[in-house]
Design a protein around this motif. Structure first.
Motif, PDB file in Angstrom:
ATOM      1  N   VAL A  17      -0.721  10.631  -8.699  1.00  0.00           N
ATOM      2  CA  VAL A  17      -2.349  10.554  -8.526  1.00  0.00           C
ATOM      3  C   VAL A  17      -3.109   9.936  -9.432  1.00  0.00           C
ATOM      4  N   GLY A  18      -2.975  10.163 -10.869  1.00  0.00           N
ATOM      5  CA  GLY A  18      -3.497   9.344 -12.004  1.00  0.00           C
ATOM      6  C   GLY A  18      -3.494   7.968 -11.837  1.00  0.00           C
ATOM      7  N   CYS A  19      -2.104   7.302 -11.733  1.00  0.00           N
ATOM      8  CA  CYS A  19      -1.872   5.925 -11.913  1.00  0.00           C
ATOM      9  C   CYS A  19      -2.244   5.274 -10.728  1.00  0.00           C
ATOM     10  N   GLN A  20      -2.288   6.062  -9.458  1.00  0.00           N
ATOM     11  CA  GLN A  20      -2.629   5.429  -8.127  1.00  0.00           C
ATOM     12  C   GLN A  20      -4.324   5.222  -8.375  1.00  0.00           C
ATOM     13  N   THR A  21      -4.968   6.263  -8.860  1.00  0.00           N
ATOM     14  CA  THR A  21      -6.491   6.045  -8.839  1.00  0.00           C
ATOM     15  C   THR A  21      -6.815   5.247  -9.839  1.00  0.00           C
ATOM     16  N   ILE A  22      -6.350   4.973 -10.853  1.00  0.00           N
ATOM     17  CA  ILE A  22      -6.639   3.963 -11.692  1.00  0.00           C
ATOM     18  C   ILE A  22      -6.068   2.614 -11.576  1.00  0.00           C
ATOM     19  N   PHE A  23      -4.979   2.407 -10.797  1.00  0.00           N
ATOM     20  CA  PHE A  23      -4.750   1.136 -10.478  1.00  0.00           C
ATOM     21  C   PHE A  23      -5.792   0.668  -9.219  1.00  0.00           C
ATOM     22  N   ASN A  24      -6.160   1.603  -8.369  1.00  0.00           N
ATOM     23  CA  ASN A  24      -6.982   1.370  -7.269  1.00  0.00           C
ATOM     24  C   ASN A  24      -8.399   0.843  -7.762  1.00  0.00           C
ATOM     25  N   LEU A  25      -8.796   1.413  -8.787  1.00  0.00           N
ATOM     26  CA  LEU A  25     -10.186   1.367  -9.498  1.00  0.00           C
ATOM     27  C   LEU A  25     -10.212  -0.128 -10.074  1.00  0.00           C
ATOM     28  N   MET A  71       0.716  -1.362   0.083  1.00  0.00           N
ATOM     29  CA  MET A  71       0.038   0.052  -0.064  1.00  0.00           C
ATOM     30  C   MET A  71       0.813   1.052   0.085  1.00  0.00           C
ATOM     31  N   GLY A  72       1.953   1.302   0.693  1.00  0.00           N
ATOM     32  CA  GLY A  72       2.938   2.335   0.647  1.00  0.00           C
ATOM     33  C   GLY A  72       3.545   2.631  -0.707  1.00  0.00           C
ATOM     34  N   PHE A  73       3.662   1.445  -1.348  1.00  0.00           N
ATOM     35  CA  PHE A  73       4.041   1.525  -2.828  1.00  0.00           C
ATOM     36  C   PHE A  73       3.107   2.321  -3.695  1.00  0.00           C
ATOM     37  N   ILE A  74       2.118   1.911  -3.255  1.00  0.00           N
ATOM     38  CA  ILE A  74       0.892   2.491  -4.579  1.00  0.00           C
ATOM     39  C   ILE A  74       0.689   3.702  -3.797  1.00  0.00           C
ATOM     40  N   HIS A  75       0.840   4.247  -2.653  1.00  0.00           N
ATOM     41  CA  HIS A  75       0.567   5.620  -2.241  1.00  0.00           C
ATOM     42  C   HIS A  75       1.465   6.632  -2.817  1.00  0.00           C
ATOM     43  N   GLU A  76       2.770   5.947  -3.347  1.00  0.00           N
ATOM     44  CA  GLU A  76       3.907   6.602  -3.936  1.00  0.00           C
ATOM     45  C   GLU A  76       3.738   7.013  -5.368  1.00  0.00           C
ATOM     46  N   LEU A  77       2.606   6.281  -5.994  1.00  0.00           N
ATOM     47  CA  LEU A  77       2.461   6.384  -7.461  1.00  0.00           C
ATOM     48  C   LEU A  77       1.869   8.002  -7.577  1.00  0.00           C
ATOM     49  N   GLN A  97      -2.499   4.670 -18.067  1.00  0.00           N
ATOM     50  CA  GLN A  97      -2.446   5.077 -16.761  1.00  0.00           C
ATOM     51  C   GLN A  97      -2.016   3.767 -15.751  1.00  0.00           C
ATOM     52  N   TYR A  98      -2.880   2.596 -16.175  1.00  0.00           N
ATOM     53  CA  TYR A  98      -2.732   1.353 -15.249  1.00  0.00           C
ATOM     54  C   TYR A  98      -1.540   0.794 -15.816  1.00  0.00           C
ATOM     55  N   SER A  99      -1.344   0.635 -17.064  1.00  0.00           N
ATOM     56  CA  SER A  99       0.076   0.134 -17.410  1.00  0.00           C
ATOM     57  C   SER A  99       1.346   0.749 -16.934  1.00  0.00           C
ATOM     58  N   ARG A 100       1.308   2.094 -16.982  1.00  0.00           N
ATOM     59  CA  ARG A 100       2.470   2.828 -16.086  1.00  0.00           C
ATOM     60  C   ARG A 100       2.469   2.665 -14.640  1.00  0.00           C
ATOM     61  N   ALA A 101       1.235   2.449 -13.933  1.00  0.00           N
ATOM     62  CA  ALA A 101       1.230   1.956 -12.727  1.00  0.00           C
ATOM     63  C   ALA A 101       1.849   0.786 -12.251  1.00  0.00           C
ATOM     64  N   ARG A 102       1.476  -0.182 -13.091  1.00  0.00           N
ATOM     65  CA  ARG A 102       2.048  -1.432 -13.128  1.00  0.00           C
ATOM     66  C   ARG A 102       3.606  -1.334 -13.220  1.00  0.00           C
ATOM     67  N   SER A 103       4.129  -0.654 -14.303  1.00  0.00           N
ATOM     68  CA  SER A 103       5.383  -0.529 -14.591  1.00  0.00           C
ATOM     69  C   SER A 103       5.924  -0.137 -13.261  1.00  0.00           C
ATOM     70  N   LEU A 104       5.583   1.170 -12.724  1.00  0.00           N
ATOM     71  CA  LEU A 104       6.175   1.882 -11.493  1.00  0.00           C
ATOM     72  C   LEU A 104       6.348   0.939 -10.529  1.00  0.00           C
ATOM     73  N   LEU A 105       5.133   0.056 -10.249  1.00  0.00           N
ATOM     74  CA  LEU A 105       5.328  -0.681  -8.990  1.00  0.00           C
ATOM     75  C   LEU A 105       6.125  -1.835  -9.095  1.00  0.00           C
ATOM     76  N   GLN A 106       6.257  -2.241 -10.247  1.00  0.00           N
ATOM     77  CA  GLN A 106       7.150  -3.595 -10.737  1.00  0.00           C
ATOM     78  C   GLN A 106       8.641  -3.035 -10.351  1.00  0.00           C
ATOM     79  N   GLN A 107       8.952  -1.648 -10.915  1.00  0.00           N
ATOM     80  CA  GLN A 107      10.394  -1.215 -10.801  1.00  0.00           C
ATOM     81  C   GLN A 107      10.618  -1.030  -9.007  1.00  0.00           C
ATOM     82  N   LYS A 108       9.609  -0.737  -8.416  1.00  0.00           N
ATOM     83  CA  LYS A 108       9.882  -0.547  -6.897  1.00  0.00           C
ATOM     84  C   LYS A 108      10.195  -1.948  -6.279  1.00  0.00           C
TER      85      LYS A 108
END
Length: 189
Positions: free
Chosen positions: A128-136, A120-126, A161-172
């Motif tokens: 805003v747009g990525c975080q919102t769409i990832f959550n939805l 959840m901390g990693f998701i919170h660091e995304l 935005q979802y793809s970007r969120a996944r990519s950023l999370l995967q990097q983390k």
């Protein structure tokens, strides 16, 4: 705490304060967790929760018992959080981005070695747009066409935005893989 959902809804429809308090006591924690997934600041998340309960109490008459009460409450809370985000200036930064940034979005990765709080901390660091769409999409279970309609964006923007969120999370996640003994291992997925 045990409760009868129909009696609880009926009491809230009659504006019974005890029923409203019980509704808050039963569902407040779960709904606050939803607010925290979308709103980074705890104080703002508390305000969003309060706004959500005001909407819930004012609109409980529209609940038709055709779905579980919790599903309806979650929907009201998510919509309230999204309305809060829309009012923020940084919400306007949603735009189409390249779908498979760095080629990471198509790769699968495991979350088994991470604690929920850490994820959840990693998701919170995304952003805003990525975080919102990832959550939805990933947590709430909305489809991209539904997200696009809810947010007033294109379906392609939602997907990117979802793809970007996944990519950023995967990097983390790739940078840090912690184990129960406290050791850290860098991994490649």
């Amino acid at each position: 705490m045990t409760f009868n959902e129909q009696e609880l809804v009926s009491g809230c429809k009659q504006r019974n304060r005890l029923a409203q308090k019980q509704l808050y006591d039963v569902f407040g924690g779960k709904l606050f967790a939803i607010c925290m997934r979308y709103i980074k600041n705890r104080t703002d998340a508390e305000d969003v929760l309060q706004d959500a309960f005001i909407k819930i109490y004012e609109n409980i008459h529209s609940f038709r018992n055709d779905s579980p009460l919790e599903y309806w409450l979650r929907s009201v809370t998510v919509n309230t959080a999204l309305n809060h985000l829309r009012q923020q200036k940084n919400w306007k930064d949603l735009s189409d981005i390249e779908l498979h940034e760095n080629g990471l979005a198509d790769k699968e990765f495991t979350l088994a070695d991470f604690q929920l709080q850490q994820l959840m901390g990693f998701i919170h660091e995304l952003p805003v747009g990525c975080q919102t769409i990832f959550n939805l999409y990933a947590i709430e279970g909305y489809q991209h066409n539904e997200i696009a309609q809810k947010l007033g964006i294109s379906e392609g923007t939602s997907k990117s935005q979802y793809s970007r969120a996944r990519s950023l999370l995967q990097q983390k996640l790739n940078k840090e893989k912690r184990f129960d003994d406290g050791s850290v291992q860098r991994t490649q997925f």
